[in-house]
Every structure is written in C-alpha cells, then in structure tokens.
Design an enzyme around this catalytic site. Sequence first.
Site, PDB file in Angstrom:
ATOM      1  N   SER A 143      -9.364  -2.118 -31.355  1.00  0.00           N
ATOM      2  CA  SER A 143      -9.773  -0.755 -32.109  1.00  0.00           C
ATOM      3  C   SER A 143     -10.651  -0.046 -30.914  1.00  0.00           C
ATOM      4  O   SER A 143     -10.947  -0.457 -30.077  1.00  0.00           O
ATOM      5  CB  SER A 143     -10.582  -1.157 -33.151  1.00  0.00           C
ATOM      6  N   TYR A 156     -18.460  -7.094 -33.887  1.00  0.00           N
ATOM      7  CA  TYR A 156     -17.136  -6.881 -33.802  1.00  0.00           C
ATOM      8  C   TYR A 156     -16.889  -5.990 -32.397  1.00  0.00           C
ATOM      9  O   TYR A 156     -15.990  -5.926 -31.696  1.00  0.00           O
ATOM     10  CB  TYR A 156     -16.766  -5.901 -35.042  1.00  0.00           C
TER      11      TYR A 156
END
Length: 191
Positions: A143, A156
Amino acid sequence: MAPRQHPCALVIGGGRGIGAEAACALARRGHDVVVAARTASELDATLARLGDIAPDGHHLAITCDIRRDDQARALFQRVEAVMGRLDLLVNAQGAAMLGNTADTTPAVFDEMLTTNLSGVFRAVHLARPALARSRGTIINIISRAGRQPYPNALAYGTAKAGLVYLTRADVRPFLEEIDQPIEIGITGGEP
C-alpha cells in the site's frame, strides 16, 4: 507428477479482498489458482468463485498461517505436489491496526510486522526454487503507507515500508537473475 499445462498461481491472502480479486482475475486469464489464507470459510467462498469463473481450471484452497514456518513449508510442498509447478506468487496477505507509539502496544507492533512483512519474506524465500525452475514471478501487494506516512498507521506503515525494501532489495534482483520483466507499483488508497 507431470507439470500441468496452465500456469499455476499461488495467492496468499486469497480468502478475501485484494487477494480474492487477484485470484479471480488470474483464473480469468487461464491460470490454475491456489488460494491460501487462515480462514477456511473465506477460502471456500473464493474457491467457489474460481470454479464459476473457470470450471475447467484446477483450483485448490489451502488453509495456512504463512506466519508459521511449519504451515508455510507444508503449503509450498503441497502446491508442488498437487500442481506440479509454481509460476506466480501473489503476496496479498495483510492486516492493519491503527495507532501511534502512544497507543500501539509492542505486541500489536510485532503482530503487524509478522503479518505484513515476515510472512511475505517467508513466502518469497520458500517460492524461490520453484519460481527459478519455471522462470516465474512475484507480486507483492504494497500500500501507499509503505512510502508515505499516514497518521495513526505506525505499525502497518512500518511493515509496508519494510516490504517495499524487501521487494526492491531482494525480489527485483531475483527476477532479473531469472530474466523476468520487473514492474514495481504501489496500490492506491489509505491503510
């Protein structure tokens, strides 16, 4: 077992989300697809979709926690034994928990690294011999959080930044070594 005629793709994290969609897209393109994830019911749903999309394909669902070495090794052994080959590894596994250093516990931080980075490393490590034989390729789903900091996405984002590094420092040279074209892109959206 003689290798199958269709290319074989293994999609880790193929039970839902990007992984399930990637598995379906690959089936439409003529791949035999193996989906692996931790949740059997999600894998069953993806396997049913694959059967609808490509009823003549050979598809398989394997429940596996790629974070565990014994299960990861068993996954790759089973893929080779049943499918006879591996041409494409898609690492779509992942999880996101939001927080910063004040509200992210060390356990949560470790879990994000293990899920989003160590599991991918383990999969790439185990896939290399089969992919070298087939001159296959690897797709790591990364991402934007791996390249651009987002508030409250500390664990994350840190794991995804590590995945960017793993892909550029190891996967890219491996694919060059076996003469595979290389393209590194970052998926859109926030964590």
